[in-house]
Every structure is written in C-alpha cells, then in structure tokens.
Design a protein around this motif. Structure first.
Motif, PDB file in Angstrom:
ATOM      1  N   GLU A 287      15.228 -86.654 -14.159  1.00  0.00           N
ATOM      2  CA  GLU A 287      16.186 -87.060 -14.485  1.00  0.00           C
ATOM      3  C   GLU A 287      17.612 -86.421 -14.525  1.00  0.00           C
ATOM      4  N   SER A 288      17.374 -85.185 -14.203  1.00  0.00           N
ATOM      5  CA  SER A 288      18.544 -84.253 -14.564  1.00  0.00           C
ATOM      6  C   SER A 288      18.982 -84.308 -12.871  1.00  0.00           C
ATOM      7  N   ASN A 290      18.570 -86.494 -10.562  1.00  0.00           N
ATOM      8  CA  ASN A 290      19.239 -87.820 -10.300  1.00  0.00           C
ATOM      9  C   ASN A 290      20.745 -87.896 -10.685  1.00  0.00           C
ATOM     10  N   LYS A 291      20.862 -87.374 -11.968  1.00  0.00           N
ATOM     11  CA  LYS A 291      22.303 -87.138 -12.535  1.00  0.00           C
ATOM     12  C   LYS A 291      23.265 -86.391 -11.685  1.00  0.00           C
ATOM     13  N   VAL A 292      22.676 -85.389 -11.189  1.00  0.00           N
ATOM     14  CA  VAL A 292      23.688 -84.386 -10.373  1.00  0.00           C
ATOM     15  C   VAL A 292      23.444 -84.718  -8.910  1.00  0.00           C
ATOM     16  N   PRO A 294      22.817 -87.980  -7.219  1.00  0.00           N
ATOM     17  CA  PRO A 294      22.467 -89.497  -7.366  1.00  0.00           C
ATOM     18  C   PRO A 294      22.183 -90.029  -5.841  1.00  0.00           C
TER      19      PRO A 294
END
Length: 376
Positions: A287-288, A290-292, A294
């Motif tokens: 999750e982390s 994919n945020k940083v 994308p």
C-alpha cells in the motif's frame, strides 16, 4: 572582545556538531545505482528509503541514510563500504544486490567491525566465516534445491539441463545446487551449457539444448540476459520449459522478452504484489509503495531493501544502543520477526530462514503460484 566572541562561537559550533552527531544514528547503504545491476539495486534502495520514511527515528534519535553507489563493480563496492565507515562514520550498513559485490564490501566491514545486512546476495560465501555480515535473503543451495524440487515434484519432469553464466558466481553456484538436488531426487541432467556475461547470441547453446531434449532448462541469469535467451529459444522453436531464480524477478522481464517469456517460471522470495494472501507487513508495504510509486509495481528487491531496514531498526531497538558491536549481537538473535518477505529468523551462519516462492509469467504478468519446500 571580538576575538573572544569568535572563539566562543567556534567552541559552541564544535559542541553543537558533537551533540548532533550523538543524536543521529547513521545507516549506510551501498548498492548498484549504476552499471549492470542498477535496476535491481535502485529498487532495493527505494525499498529501504520507504522504510526509513515510515520509521525515521529509533531510541529517540533521528536515523540518517547515507547512500553510496557501488557502480556494480567489486573494487567500487569495497571503496563504497570504506567511505561509509571511515568518512561517514556509519553505525551499520545495508547492501547489496550482487553476491560478488557483497563479498568485496564484506571484507572491509568485517575488518572494521561494522554490521552489514545483505539484501539479495544469495551466494553462501557472502556470510561464510563472517561475524558482522548478515542477510535478509535465503541462500543459493536452498534456492537451487527449490527449483529442482518444483520441476521434479510439481511438474513431473525427469530430464533437465542447465545454462550457466560461467563469469558469475551467483549463476555458477545456483546451477551446481540445482544439479545436485535434481539428481538426488532421481532426475537426469542431460546437458550443462555455458555462456559469459555480456553475450548476446545464444544460438549455439540453444541449438545443442534442443538436440538433448530436456523437459526443462534451469537458467540462473540476470533478467536482461535471461530475456534475450528466452526470445532466442522461442525463435529457434524450443519446446522445453525454462525455470530461473530470484535475479529474474524483475518487472522489466516482460517488457524485454515479450510473449517469449510466457510460461517462464522462477523461484523468488515469498512476496509478490499478485499474492492472494499477504501478511500484514507485506500488505502495508504494498500500500505504501503504491502511494509513493504509482507508476511502478513493487517487486521482491524493493521488499528486501525494506526488510533490511526493518531488521536493523529492530536490532537497534532490542540492543538499546547504536553501537556496532551491540547491533551485531542483536541481529544474531533475530527470531520470528515479521517482514515483507515472511517471518525472518537468523540462523547460526547469519542467513535468513524464510519461505521460498514460485512465480510464473501468465498473460504477460507475474503470477505468484505459492511456496515451495525444497528437498535438499
């Protein structure tokens, strides 16, 4: 008075610098940011940086990452570790992608008494006889046996061959361990073909492999060369399967190999974003990431870079100190630590004990098939 004031300012500056140094824990990173192994090294660094972003402090002190490029070169790897220890005064080190580079840097760290956690350096010699070198990954005898076990037990193949980069310690070691395990299981090695790093034409080797009619070929290559081999094998009409190892675990393999990589198998660590079930640490990491990032999928190299930082922070926390010797002692006692690539326990040879995964390229995407229990 002006001269006295200047002297006092200088003294205060020295005291402030000393205080700042005491208030910071330095973790060095030496990895391949340029050269042949840059793609894997960069992913590992980004994984470490992500973990650092999430955990920027330990024991009430700020953690500073000091990054040095080892340029995918053995001499530069030794120089990088020397710089981190002598110039940057790091408390511990993370790295590196590439076993030969880890071995070169490891000699420097061992003499200086600075603990290192290797990312994806799987050759047994990396930690052999070392007091200060550890790793977050399993080792090649385990991995080679895993590939052999999957080919023989799960796929039912009885005839195998190897295609080995004789200029690469990683490739040579893995082929040896695969052969030993496959024959022990009752299989036959019908051919052992060789090439050298940088080769672009594999026609001769592939033609001979086709004539030997193996069920499967073990290809412990790096992903770029591996993709070329797979493309040329398809062009020559080869019908056997290919299975590789963790250095093939790279999102770019599909881009480079196209439809020639369809059905390709490789061993890896027990993490992939395609996993149906993830442990909580892996889910948080994904999750982390994919945020940083994308626009870029996470892979096992990034996960191992993340895990190394987690392992170091855990060791420092348990030691209650950032002194290198105490970090080393705590690393040695690491047991059942939740990490992205599975629960990690450090064994007596400083190698991580954890599960092994198997991945297949299906429909142009990596699919995590599950875990393997190697028969050694």
């Amino acid at each position: 008075m002006r001269r006295v004031s200047l002297v006092l300012l200088f003294v205060f500056a020295l005291v402030g610098a000393a205080f700042a140094a005491d208030d910071v824990i330095k973790i060095g990173v030496f990895n391949c940011l340029t050269g042949q192994n840059a793609f894997g090294g960069q992913l590992e660094l980004e994984g470490t940086q992500l973990a650092h972003k999430e955990i920027p402090e330990v024991l009430g002190k700020k953690v500073e990452l000091v990054v040095v490029d080892n340029k995918s070169d053995k001499v530069e790897a030794a120089n990088a570790v020397t710089r981190l220890i002598e110039h940057d005064k790091v408390n511990a080190v993370i790295g590196t992608y590439g076993s030969s580079l880890a071995m070169a840097g490891g000699e420097v760290a061992e003499k200086a008494g600075i603990p290192v956690i290797g990312t994806s350096c799987t050759n047994p010699l990396v930690t052999l006889g070392k007091k200060f070198y550890f790793r977050a990954c399993f080792i090649d005898p385990f991995q080679g046996a895993g590939a052999a076990t999957y080919a023989f037990r799960q796929l039912g193949f009885k005839k195998a061959a190897t295609l080995t980069d004789v200029a690469n310690d990683y490739s040579v070691g893995l082929s040896s361990f695969f052969k030993r395990a496959f024959e022990k299981l009752g299989g036959e090695i019908v051919a052992e073909l060789k090439y050298q790093s940088g080769d672009q034409d594999f026609t001769a080797q592939l033609t001979e492999l086709i004539s030997k009619k193996p069920d499967i070929v073990f290809l412990p290559a790096y992903f770029a060369e591996g993709a070329i081999v797979l493309k040329q094998a398809k062009e020559l009409g080869a019908e056997f399967r290919f299975i590789g190892a963790d250095a093939m675990d790279n999102p770019e393999i599909v881009t480079l190999g196209g439809d020639a990589v369809e059905g390709f198998l490789h061993t890896t660590f027990a993490y992939d974003p395609s996993m149906k079930e993830m442990n909580p640490v892996a889910a948080k990491f994904t999750e982390s990431w994919n945020k940083v990032h994308p626009d870029k999928a996470p892979n096992v190299n990034a996960a191992l870079g993340y895990d190394c930082y987690i392992m170091l922070i855990d060791a420092i926390q348990r030691a209650g100190s950032a002194e290198p010797a105490k970090i080393r002692d705590a690393l040695e006692q690491t047991k059942d630590l939740p990490t992205v690539t599975g629960t990690t326990t450090m064994n007596e040879t400083h190698d991580a004990e954890k599960e092994m995964g198997i991945v297949e390229i299906q429909g142009g995407k990596k699919v995590f098939l599950g875990t393997i229990k190697p028969e050694m």
